[in-house]
Design a protein around this motif. Structure first.
Motif, PDB file in Angstrom:
ATOM      1  N   ALA A 122       0.839  -1.206   0.000  1.00 26.28           N
ATOM      2  CA  ALA A 122       0.000   0.000   0.000  1.00 26.28           C
ATOM      3  C   ALA A 122       0.868   1.248   0.000  1.00 26.28           C
ATOM      4  O   ALA A 122       1.441   1.615   1.038  1.00 26.28           O
ATOM      5  CB  ALA A 122      -0.914  -0.022   1.220  1.00 26.28           C
ATOM      6  N   SER A 130       0.945   9.034  -8.739  1.00 26.73           N
ATOM      7  CA  SER A 130       2.189   9.006  -9.513  1.00 26.73           C
ATOM      8  C   SER A 130       3.327   9.643  -8.720  1.00 26.73           C
ATOM      9  O   SER A 130       4.491   9.265  -8.875  1.00 26.73           O
ATOM     10  CB  SER A 130       1.999   9.759 -10.833  1.00 26.73           C
ATOM     11  OG  SER A 130       0.970   9.148 -11.578  1.00 26.73           O
ATOM     12  N   VAL A 155      -5.739  -0.705  -2.761  1.00 31.02           N
ATOM     13  CA  VAL A 155      -4.794  -1.735  -2.311  1.00 31.02           C
ATOM     14  C   VAL A 155      -5.216  -3.079  -2.915  1.00 31.02           C
ATOM     15  O   VAL A 155      -6.250  -3.648  -2.544  1.00 31.02           O
ATOM     16  CB  VAL A 155      -4.776  -1.834  -0.768  1.00 31.02           C
ATOM     17  CG1 VAL A 155      -3.757  -2.877  -0.326  1.00 31.02           C
ATOM     18  CG2 VAL A 155      -4.471  -0.474  -0.156  1.00 31.02           C
ATOM     19  N   ILE A 358      -2.157   1.637 -16.156  1.00 36.73           N
ATOM     20  CA  ILE A 358      -2.228   2.702 -15.140  1.00 36.73           C
ATOM     21  C   ILE A 358      -1.462   2.322 -13.874  1.00 36.73           C
ATOM     22  O   ILE A 358      -0.688   3.111 -13.343  1.00 36.73           O
ATOM     23  CB  ILE A 358      -3.713   2.976 -14.766  1.00 36.73           C
ATOM     24  CG1 ILE A 358      -4.478   3.480 -15.993  1.00 36.73           C
ATOM     25  CG2 ILE A 358      -3.800   3.986 -13.620  1.00 36.73           C
ATOM     26  CD1 ILE A 358      -5.985   3.602 -15.787  1.00 36.73           C
TER      27      ILE A 358
END
Ligand SMILES: Cc1cc2nc3c(=O)[nH]c(=O)nc-3n(C[C@H](O)[C@H](O)[C@H](O)COP(=O)(O)OP(=O)(O)OC[C@H]3O[C@@H](n4cnc5c(N)ncnc54)[C@H](O)[C@@H]3O)c2cc1C
Length: 467
Positions: A122, A130, A155, A358
């Protein structure tokens, strides 16, 4: 390349997975939004959650290449299943394997090798995606050792996991005024609260939750390695994770191409099988060449030393996630209207193939990183290969911009895109040399031609962005 001594175990696992995979109902997993617990048990019983974990702690101790090959095989059957296992083997457990103390490893790894608990990682927060330097979750001295407060989002494995590697800022810890550290938390630690499952476009069987950390007090030895070292640790962990993920994208690509070949082999239009139509034939052949290069680049990255892995994994993640998406899209297109109908299964492949572009670093961010690395380290190369052209462009940009490279993201983005294609070309040529078959040579040659074509817009952009 899978190490020779690992070939037998990987072949046996892949054969078992081939049988198990035929029983996996990807559409049912997608519809239910979860993987049946019996399937997770089966995967755990096969030892899949221990593939990358050291043998002295009950794992298989396999290389990154070998683990990638197994994750790719799983992804052929279901991407959510592959993501659950791949995340555990990569981002979830890598920090502990690479930087954990002997005591931490002895305490946690044997159970993790059995998938009990499954691991999660996490880092992302509402204000830090980013840009992970913006993380607000904080670990500081307190209670019995250290106290962690903050919240995480997105997560993977969140609802399944019993152990989380958390990225937190750690001002003051280890004598550093600023700095970030990685902390291991258990789902049972007081103050750890797992949020509800997110509804997603794809990868619906893979668990994705938020995580609230409210005054979580744990012993100071839950910090991984030396406090304040998270950026360096992350560079290693993310390189592993990206490569594992890229391998999964190859599995998606294989599944998509197999479906496309099957359909085009029997569907007839204009009095011929679709596969006999010249345009379709070329699309399938070029799809195979792309997949050949994707697989080659994953092996090339995974077989590299640490420095090579850190850069090549950027290229592998970008090429493979975009390639997986492209091949899934091709499969939908070649199925025509039936590709848009869920029953054929290729629509699911496409939905599942979107998020790899992504997560674990958005592709455009990684392209800029790769461009910066290329410009910073390139040496002049003779010849007219794409690799030589990219290296020489990198040298020229460094000479021209010097310390201002970081202030030229558009050029670095274009250069990074080119560098990815060049690395994939080198990897494809090396793979063809190793396999030494006419088929491999033909696939590599097709890829070299495609890579040249794909380079053109980036070369144009580079010229456009040049001051
Ligand atoms: C299903 C799923 C699972 C995930 N699993 C995990 C996990 O297990 N652990 C974890 O920590 N995180 C996880 N993530 C988070 C994921 O890694 C982030 O979503 C990703 O890093 C992008 O961050 P962001 O969403 O905040 O997008 P932002 O940072 O807001 O960026 C949005 C977009 O802007 C563009 N962009 C941003 N910065 C730049 C730049 N410098 N140059 C060029 N373009 C740029 C990119 O196109 C990017 O996609 C997961 C996400 C999803 C959707």
């Amino acid at each position: 390349m899978v190490e020779p001594e690992e070939l037998a175990v990987v072949a046996a696992l892949n054969e078992t997975l081939e049988r198990l995979g035929r029983g996996i109902d990807a559409r049912a997993i997608d519809a239910a939004g979860r993987i049946p617990s019996e399937l997770i048990e089966q995967l755990a019983d096969l030892g899949l959650f221990g593939l990358s974990l050291p043998t002295e702690h009950g794992g298989y101790g396999l290389s990154l290449s070998a683990c990638g090959s197994v994750v790719a095989q799983l992804a052929r059957f279901d991407r959510s299943v592959a993501t659950t296992v791949g995340l555990h083997l990569g981002l979830g457990s890598r920090g502990l394997v690479a930087f954990g103390s002997p005591q931490q490893q002895a305490e946690l790894l044997p159970a993790m090798a059995l998938g009990r608990p499954i691991a999660a990682f996490a880092a992302t927060e509402p204000g830090a995606g980013s840009d992970l330097t913006a993380v607000r979750t904080r670990v500081q001295e307190g209670g019995r050792g250290v106290q962690v407060d903050g919240s995480k989002i997105y997560v993977t494995n969140g609802a399944l996991a019993g152990i989380f590697t958390i990225l937190a800022r750690s001002p003051g810890l280890g004598g550093n005024k600023r700095g970030q550290s990685l902390v291991l938390l258990r789902d049972t630690d007081e103050g750890v609260k797992v949020g509800a499952e997110e509804g997603k476009l794809g990868l619906r069987g893979s668990s994705t939750t938020s995580l609230d950390l409210d005054g979580v007090q744990v012993p100071a030895d839950r910090i991984l390695g030396v406090p304040g070292q998270a950026p360096e640790q992350l560079a290693h962990i993310l390189a592993w994770g990206r490569t594992m993920m890229a391998a999964g994208c190859c599995g998606t690509g294989r599944a998509a191409l197999d479906a496309a070949h099957r359909h085009c082999g029997f569907r007839e239009q204009f009095g011929r099988r679709l596969s006999a139509l010249p345009v379709v034939g070329q699309q399938l052949a070029e799809g195979e060449a792309l997949l050949f290069a994707m697989e080659a680049l994953v092996r090339y990255a995974a077989g590299s030393d640490e420095a090579g892995l850190r850069t090549r994994s950027l290229a592998a993640k970008v090429l493979c996630s975009e390639g997986g998406w492209e091949l899934a899209d091709l499969a939908v297109q070649l199925h025509g209207g039936s590709g848009f109908i869920e029953e054929t299964g290729v629509a699911l492949l496409l939905r599942d193939a979107r998020v790899p572009r992504i997560f674990e670093g958005a592709n455009d961010v990684l392209r800029v990183h790769l461009g910066l690395h290329t410009a910073g380290s390139a040496q002049p190369v003779e010849g007219d290969s794409l690799e030589a052209e990219v290296a020489n462009l990198g040298v020229a940009l460094r000479e021209r911009l010097g310390a201002r490279l970081g202030g030229a993201p558009l050029m670095m983005h274009a250069l990074g895109s080119l560098a990815g294609l060049a690395l994939a070309s080198r990897a494809a040529v090396e793979r063809a040399e190793q396999e030494a078959s006419p088929q491999a040579t033909a696939l590599a040659e097709t890829w070299l031609r495609l890579a040249r074509l794909r380079a053109l817009p980036h070369l144009h952009r580079l010229r456009e962005a040049s001051p």
